[in-house]
Write an enzyme that holds these catalytic residues in place. Structure first.
Site, short mmCIF file in Angstrom:
data_model
loop_
_atom_site.label_atom_id
_atom_site.label_comp_id
_atom_site.label_asym_id
_atom_site.label_seq_id
_atom_site.Cartn_x
_atom_site.Cartn_y
_atom_site.Cartn_z
CG HIS A 150 3.40 -13.23 0.15
ND1 HIS A 150 4.55 -12.76 0.74
CD2 HIS A 150 2.61 -13.70 1.14
CE1 HIS A 150 4.46 -12.94 2.05
NE2 HIS A 150 3.30 -13.51 2.32
N PRO A 166 1.80 -4.33 6.67
CG PRO A 166 2.67 -3.33 8.58
CD PRO A 166 2.86 -3.39 7.10
CG ASP A 208 -10.37 -10.88 -0.37
OD1 ASP A 208 -11.44 -10.29 -0.60
OD2 ASP A 208 -9.88 -11.71 -1.15
N GLY A 209 -7.49 -9.11 2.73
CA GLY A 209 -6.98 -8.88 4.08
C GLY A 209 -7.05 -7.43 4.49
CB ILE A 266 -7.62 -16.95 -1.96
CG1 ILE A 266 -8.36 -17.90 -2.91
CG2 ILE A 266 -6.50 -17.70 -1.24
CD1 ILE A 266 -8.95 -19.14 -2.25
CG HIS A 312 -1.43 -15.76 0.38
ND1 HIS A 312 -1.90 -14.52 0.01
CD2 HIS A 312 -0.78 -15.57 1.56
CE1 HIS A 312 -1.56 -13.63 0.91
NE2 HIS A 312 -0.87 -14.24 1.87
CD GLU A 323 -9.05 6.81 19.10
OE1 GLU A 323 -9.58 7.34 20.09
OE2 GLU A 323 -9.59 5.88 18.45
CG PHE A 333 -7.59 6.16 23.82
CD1 PHE A 333 -7.80 4.86 24.23
CD2 PHE A 333 -8.17 7.19 24.54
CE1 PHE A 333 -8.58 4.57 25.33
CE2 PHE A 333 -8.96 6.90 25.65
CZ PHE A 333 -9.17 5.59 26.05
CG ASP A 336 -12.19 9.59 32.43
OD1 ASP A 336 -13.34 9.71 32.92
OD2 ASP A 336 -11.79 10.26 31.48
CG HIS A 396 -10.08 6.59 29.85
ND1 HIS A 396 -10.83 5.44 29.87
CD2 HIS A 396 -10.68 7.42 28.95
CE1 HIS A 396 -11.84 5.58 29.02
NE2 HIS A 396 -11.76 6.76 28.45
NE ARG A 408 -9.26 15.90 33.58
CZ ARG A 408 -10.11 15.22 34.33
NH1 ARG A 408 -9.70 14.16 35.01
NH2 ARG A 408 -11.37 15.59 34.42
#
Length: 690
Positions: free
Chosen positions: A29, A118, A158-159, A190, A264, A418, A444, A476, A480, A527
């Site tokens: 790039h 990422p 920007d990403g 861009i 790019h 999260e 999650f 739930d 969940h 739980r």
């Protein structure tokens, strides 16, 4: 100090090195390195506090390239600045076993603080680095001894600013008033698909003002070196807000394709590189050229950084004389050594102790070790009460001005963030003085999967307290109840996934997670209440898997039941039922951590899961991966449902009778096989090599 022709020559060297390396690799790039070279030069030559001969100097400034696809910008800077990144390393960009991979990787290339690429991960990790500096300064600095006072600088594209993880993290950074965090936004309009107006038309600076950030704009980032410098100096003066600078640049500056999305992510063509070099005063027939003037300029920068470290060492030596225990504590943390006798603070249990949820057993561990492990800094994604992640006298990590706590506080209120929480923990763990943990429901943790992946890749020690680990979540419902989550994270290299069956196993999970120097851990917790089982211990569980019980009276086993977490006690009951109702003798094995069990010698693994005996796994989660350990699998390869957990276990046949029915079928089927070979007894183990 005025900028000279040598400064411009260094900037153009950064540009041409990037163009040459990407062209040689036929991949990469070039747009960001060409456009951001002036900002990188200003930052590295005028601001960044570092010593390339000691990349781990504790009080160095941290630099994060969040738009990691532009990594040739960073590699070029590291080479010029004197890090152990040679011109040959530059030539080996994106090649096998090189120090210059396609995106920056921490613990791989000297000078790379956190793994990026990422999008959004880098800026979120930078927030963690800034939090770690604020906490370390609040805990250790004394009058006249600012042993921690570094800045965290971050380049973003920007990403990165489109990604939700960046929004989560930057919202929290504004609340936390992290004045040492300075972000430079490569505002070139861009993205891969073209002009950002096609998808990203918001007023970014207004959004960041709403987050509580200090904002500025530099309108000519291609050539206005003085403007870039002034903006960074202004940002340094704002101590109660993080700062973002919108730097208006031209992507691919100098290329015939500048300002377009084509520059790019594709190498420049040969004729384009030739005209680029002519434009910048380089010989178009030469490649990987670094003028001596550029090296000489950065030799002065390197000397300045080395002197700064020596000044800090002298300061720290004086600090150690007056504050010896604090200095020793800093050294211990940096070495990732735990205090002598810390394991004595882990709770232990006997089978006569009361049944309690493993999330409560997790809280008992945190309460037990909080004082002896002051580097343990954690929080929850707005689930403090159900996660049980806070000890009673914990102080919140908050800006003092809010009256909600202090930067010396060790409990972080992450809010419902999260993904950011995971990426921030990567920054906290990378800083060097903090052992981070954080809680949410196991389901999650999947929100943070990209950050967890980078934890393993980057060898960051951190702990996920992942409660509500199965259909035992109950009412739930399926939304969940994590079914596939552990299979996903068990497949992740360098990540310990624990699902303890009782209190001793919960303590063992923490013992392994806290002692690991280069591995993140996920501890899946219930739980519902779990009984304290006979024959468990921290030592046994730390092997990742062990024999919980053999058939009574030394009888030959017909079957091995293998399980984790809440289903281990179910298997214990099922073994007794099989003996009484079916005349079958069952062994019971607890396998709380696949990865740790895999690391044991084959002889030990075969003592737990031997040849000659068929095996059945029992876990109220997806069965993926269990074929490595058992011949047959009883799991839940469908979504859960909404009901009290005992009704759900009955609905899905996770009962003594349900396990027994499948155990009998397993024994009957494998009777037909002349000799049963253990699944762990293979031609080669799980190293992908022979």
């Amino acid at each position: 100090m005025a900028y000279t022709n040598d400064d411009q020559l260094a900037i153009n060297t950064i540009r041409t090195l990037a163009a040459d390396a990407i062209a040689k690799a036929k991949s990469g790039h070039p747009g960001a390195p060409l456009g951001m070279a002036p900002a990188a030069h200003v930052l590295f030559s005028r601001f960044l506090k570092f010593n390339p001969k000691n990349p781990q100097w504790l009080n160095r400034d941290r630099f994060v390239l969040s738009n990691g696809h532009g990594c040739m910008l960073l590699y070029g800077m590291l080479h010029l600045a004197g890090y152990a990144v040679s011109i040959e390393d530059i030539k080996q960009f994106r090649q096998i076993d090189s120090l210059t991979p396609g995106h920056p990787e921490a613990n791989h290339t000297p000078g790379v603080e956190v793994t990026t690429g990422p999008l959004g991960q880098g800026i979120a990790s930078a927030v963690g680095l800034a939090m770690a500096e604020a906490h370390s300064a609040a805990v250790f600095n004394k009058e006249g001894f600012p042993v921690f006072d570094n800045y965290t600088y971050c380049f973003v594209g920007d990403g990165c600013l489109m990604e939700g993880v960046a929004s989560e993290a930057c919202s929290l950074a504004g609340h936390l008033q992290l004045g040492s965090l300075i972000v430079v936004w490569d505002d070139n309009h861009i993205c891969i698909d073209g002009d950002t107006n096609s998808a990203f038309r918001e007023d970014v600076l207004k959004r960041y003002e709403a987050y509580g950030w200090h904002t500025q704009t530099v309108h000519n980032g291609d050539t206005d070196l003085e403007g870039i410098e002034a903006a960074i100096r202004n940002a340094q003066q704002v101590t109660d807000k993080p700062s973002i600078i919108a730097l208006k640049t031209t992507i691919g500056f100098g290329s015939t394709q500048q300002g377009t999305h084509t520059v790019h992510g594709s190498p420049l063509k040969a004729d384009d590189i030739a005209q680029l070099k002519e434009r910048f005063g380089f010989n178009p027939n030469e490649s990987f050229t670094v003028p001596q003037q550029a090296y000489d300029l950065y030799k002065k920068v390197e000397a300045k950084g080395a002197a700064a470290e020596q000044d800090w060492i002298a300061l720290f030596d004086k600090y150690a004389v007056q504050y010896g225990s604090d200095a020793a504590e800093i050294r211990r943390r940096v070495a990732k050594e735990l205090p002598a006798g810390w394991e004595k603070h882990l709770p232990t249990y006997t089978s006569s102790d009361a049944a309690i949820a493993s999330r409560k057993m997790s809280e008992n561990v945190l309460v037990g070790v909080a004082d002896i492990l002051p580097e343990l800094v954690g929080g929850s994604a707005d689930l403090t009460t159900p996660n049980l992640t806070r000890w009673s006298n914990a102080v919140d990590f908050q800006p003092p001005a809010t009256g909600l706590g202090s930067y010396a506080g060790r409990y972080v209120r992450y809010g419902v963030r999260e993904h950011a929480m995971g990426a921030i923990m990567n920054g906290l763990g990378a800083y060097g003085t903090i052992l981070p943990y954080a809680g949410t429901f196991l389901n999650f943790v999947s929100y943070a999967a990209p950050a967890v992946r980078l934890s393993g890749l980057s060898k960051v020690r951190l702990i996920w307290v992942a409660t509500h680990d199965s259909i035992g979540q109950g009412e739930d419902g399926a939304t969940h109840q994590p079914i596939e989550t552990l299979a996903h994270f068990r497949a992740l290299p360098n990540c310990m996934v624990w699902r303890p069956a009782d209190g001793n196993e919960t303590s063992a999970a923490y013992a392994a997670a806290l002692a690991a120097k280069e591995t993140p851990s996920i501890i899946a917790l219930t739980r519902q209440d779990l009984p304290q089982l006979p024959n468990t211990s921290i030592a046994k569980a730390r092997k990742g898997g062990y024999v919980l019980s053999e058939p009574a009276g030394g009888k030959k086993a017909d079957l091995t039941l293998v399980s984790t977490g809440s289903e281990v006690s179910l298997c214990v009951e099922a073994a007794a039922y099989l003996a009484e109702k079916h005349g079958l003798n069952a062994r019971v094995v607890s396998l709380p951590c696949f990865d740790v069990f895999d690391s044991q010698p084959l002889e030990y693994k075969l003592s737990v899961l031997p040849d000659g005996i068929p095996s059945l796994s029992v876990e109220v989660l997806a069965t993926n991966g269990w074929e490595r350990y058992t011949h047959e699998q009883f799991g839940l390869d469908r979504f859960g449902a909404s009901a009290p957990y005992k009704d759900l276990y009955k609905k899905f046949d996770f009962t003594v009778e349900g396990v027994a029915k499948r155990a009998v079928a397993t024994v009957d089927f494998w009777k037909k096989i002349p000799y049963v070979i253990s699944p762990v007894n293979r031609a080669f183990q799980h190293s992908n090599s022979i």
